[in-house]
Design an enzyme around this catalytic site. Structure first.
Site, PDB file in Angstrom:
ATOM      1  N   HIS A 217       5.770   6.128  11.287  1.00  0.00           N
ATOM      2  CA  HIS A 217       5.163   5.932   9.966  1.00  0.00           C
ATOM      3  C   HIS A 217       4.215   7.119   9.748  1.00  0.00           C
ATOM      4  O   HIS A 217       2.997   6.962   9.745  1.00  0.00           O
ATOM      5  CB  HIS A 217       4.410   4.596   9.958  1.00  0.00           C
ATOM      6  CG  HIS A 217       4.071   4.081   8.590  1.00  0.00           C
ATOM      7  ND1 HIS A 217       4.156   4.849   7.449  1.00  0.00           N
ATOM      8  CD2 HIS A 217       3.635   2.860   8.188  1.00  0.00           C
ATOM      9  CE1 HIS A 217       3.775   4.118   6.411  1.00  0.00           C
ATOM     10  NE2 HIS A 217       3.463   2.909   6.835  1.00  0.00           N
TER      11      HIS A 217
ATOM     12  N   ARG B 112      11.624   3.761   2.866  1.00  0.00           N
ATOM     13  CA  ARG B 112      11.246   2.811   3.918  1.00  0.00           C
ATOM     14  C   ARG B 112      12.477   1.984   4.255  1.00  0.00           C
ATOM     15  O   ARG B 112      13.167   1.492   3.363  1.00  0.00           O
ATOM     16  CB  ARG B 112      10.109   1.898   3.472  1.00  0.00           C
ATOM     17  CG  ARG B 112       9.885   0.753   4.441  1.00  0.00           C
ATOM     18  CD  ARG B 112       8.626  -0.010   4.153  1.00  0.00           C
ATOM     19  NE  ARG B 112       7.435   0.729   4.545  1.00  0.00           N
ATOM     20  CZ  ARG B 112       6.215   0.196   4.622  1.00  0.00           C
ATOM     21  NH1 ARG B 112       6.039  -1.074   4.320  1.00  0.00           N
ATOM     22  NH2 ARG B 112       5.183   0.917   4.973  1.00  0.00           N
TER      23      ARG B 112
ATOM     24  N   LYS C  81      26.537  -4.546  -3.618  1.00  0.00           N
ATOM     25  CA  LYS C  81      28.006  -4.552  -3.770  1.00  0.00           C
ATOM     26  C   LYS C  81      28.706  -3.931  -2.576  1.00  0.00           C
ATOM     27  O   LYS C  81      29.918  -3.810  -2.551  1.00  0.00           O
ATOM     28  CB  LYS C  81      28.398  -3.744  -5.017  1.00  0.00           C
ATOM     29  CG  LYS C  81      27.829  -4.229  -6.319  1.00  0.00           C
ATOM     30  CD  LYS C  81      28.339  -3.310  -7.439  1.00  0.00           C
ATOM     31  CE  LYS C  81      27.603  -3.546  -8.735  1.00  0.00           C
ATOM     32  NZ  LYS C  81      27.904  -2.476  -9.714  1.00  0.00           N
TER      33      LYS C  81
ATOM     34  N   ARG D  49       0.796  -1.231   0.000  1.00  0.00           N
ATOM     35  CA  ARG D  49       0.000   0.000   0.000  1.00  0.00           C
ATOM     36  C   ARG D  49       0.826   1.276   0.000  1.00  0.00           C
ATOM     37  O   ARG D  49       0.564   2.199  -0.768  1.00  0.00           O
ATOM     38  CB  ARG D  49      -0.930   0.053   1.231  1.00  0.00           C
ATOM     39  CG  ARG D  49      -2.243  -0.638   1.035  1.00  0.00           C
ATOM     40  CD  ARG D  49      -2.717  -1.194   2.359  1.00  0.00           C
ATOM     41  NE  ARG D  49      -1.783  -2.223   2.777  1.00  0.00           N
ATOM     42  CZ  ARG D  49      -1.924  -3.493   2.439  1.00  0.00           C
ATOM     43  NH1 ARG D  49      -2.972  -3.888   1.777  1.00  0.00           N
ATOM     44  NH2 ARG D  49      -1.021  -4.383   2.801  1.00  0.00           N
ATOM     45  N   THR D  50       1.799   1.338   0.888  1.00  0.00           N
ATOM     46  CA  THR D  50       2.532   2.600   1.015  1.00  0.00           C
ATOM     47  C   THR D  50       3.236   2.918  -0.302  1.00  0.00           C
ATOM     48  O   THR D  50       3.142   4.029  -0.833  1.00  0.00           O
ATOM     49  CB  THR D  50       3.549   2.510   2.169  1.00  0.00           C
ATOM     50  OG1 THR D  50       2.847   2.123   3.345  1.00  0.00           O
ATOM     51  CG2 THR D  50       4.230   3.847   2.403  1.00  0.00           C
TER      52      THR D  50
HETATM   53  C1  NCD Z   1       2.219  -0.986   8.217  1.00  0.00           C
HETATM   54  C2  NCD Z   1       3.722  -0.821   8.326  1.00  0.00           C
HETATM   55  O1  NCD Z   1       4.451  -1.042   7.351  1.00  0.00           O
HETATM   56  O2  NCD Z   1       4.147  -0.428   9.406  1.00  0.00           O
HETATM   57  N1  NCD Z   1       1.805  -1.215   6.906  1.00  0.00           N
HETATM   58  C3  NCD Z   1       1.488  -0.151   6.103  1.00  0.00           C
HETATM   59  O3  NCD Z   1       2.310   0.662   5.771  1.00  0.00           O
HETATM   60  N2  NCD Z   1       0.196  -0.005   5.762  1.00  0.00           N
HETATM   61  C4  NCD Z   1       1.654  -1.983   9.171  1.00  0.00           C
HETATM   62  C5  NCD Z   1       2.191  -3.376   9.168  1.00  0.00           C
HETATM   63  O4  NCD Z   1       3.075  -3.748   8.402  1.00  0.00           O
HETATM   64  O5  NCD Z   1       1.678  -4.158   9.965  1.00  0.00           O
END
Ligand code: NCD
Length: 306
Positions: free
Chosen positions: A131, A103, A82, A53-54
């Protein structure tokens, strides 16, 4: 000044309200106008941890504003493999784009990148830390469901020890008056102590419990989370807690009629499929709102007014 989004702790209430307002404005824009806003801008995504999703919603958001997207989600196809350092990678890719989305499994990675880069950096999750774009979309979702983000009873349930979504959200909802919190988790997955106090050392006000059924009956928002298996040092610890909290439709019989179940997703087993057909299920609307809020976040980062 460059407009990073690294931690909810960097924002105040006025900032949050600005994002909520911007998302609502974006939502109402005619398609042609929307498509002209970020024409010529490039978003670069660096995903060192899995995401559906993100990652995809940032991409969709950028494209719906007329911008372009590039990046990687599989580190093994990059020079990191590398032995290139994280910061050298950041200093390289910043030459190709206008905004970075990162991320990473390490807490603080996005902050480090933001300090090293001249581009705005958006934190798409750093380890068990923060997040912030998820929190803003969660808030926008609550705003849409209830018409407000204050004066609500909110139950955060599941893995409160390792869920970065919970840390950002709890902190943010506490900025608004009249919100009451129930933190519902197995004993082993309680919120870490450092989150229980404000900057002045005062204990924050919330109830801790492991009784999910009771919490369900009293809240307006039930924010469920996945047990974060990948963050457990000890597999046996995970095995002990993995099936403790499962919400199903029968448990919702005593819920308040307007109560909404939210979840950042992915769900694993903590929400049974029969919840989807109830009027309480709010998590797929949450997904849709995510793309809208991420459009607002991109506009803000790039300093473009709609
Ligand atoms: C969350 C995350 O990555 O922290 N997912 C997301 O971005 N919607 C929650 C999760 O992974 O449980």
């Amino acid at each position: 000044m460059k407009r990073d989004l690294i931690s909810i702790n960097d924002l105040d209430r006025a900032d949050i309200e600005r994002y909520l307002h911007l998302a609502a404005v974006v939502e109402g824009l005619p398609r042609e106008h929307r498509l002209s806003l970020l024409r010529g801008f490039i978003l670069l995504e660096m995903f060192f941890e899995p995401s559906t999703r993100t990652k995809l919603s940032f991409e969709a958001a950028m494209r719906r504003l007329g911008g372009d997207v590039m990046g990687f989600a599989d580190v093994s196809s990059t020079s990191v493999k590398k032995g290139e350092t994280f910061l050298d990678t950041v200093k390289t890719v910043e030459n190709y784009a206008d905004v970075l989305v990162i991320r990473h499994s390490q807490e603080g990675a996005a902050r480090l990148a933001a300090q090293a880069s001249r581009l705005p950096v958006l934190n798409a999750g750093d380890g068990t830390n923060q997040h912030p774009s998820q929190t803003l979309l969660d808030l926008y979702t609550i705003q849409r469901f209830f018409g407000r983000v204050e004066g609500l009873r909110i139950c955060l349930a599941g893995d409160l020890k390792y869920s970065r979504t919970v840390f950002s959200l709890l902190k943010t909802l506490m900025m608004f008056p009249g919100n009451e919190f129930v933190l519902c988790s197995p004993e082993a997955l309680r919120v870490p102590d450092y989150l229980k106090y404000d900057e002045d050392g005062h204990r924050l006000s919330f109830v801790e419990t492991d009784d999910l059924a009771a919490a369900v009956a009293h809240c307006d928002v039930l924010y469920m989370t996945r047990i974060q298996r990948e963050r457990f040092g000890d597999v046996l610890e995970y095995e002990r807690v993995k099936d403790v909290f499962v919400l199903d439709a029968a448990m919702l019989r005593h819920a308040r009629p307007h109560m909404k179940v939210m979840h950042p997703l992915p769900r694993v087993r903590e929400i049974a499929l029969d919840v989807d057909a109830t009027p309480h299920a709010g998590y797929f609307e949450q997904v849709a709102n995510g793309m809208t809020m991420r459009q607002a976040i991109l506009l803000e980062a790039l300093g473009v007014s709609p």
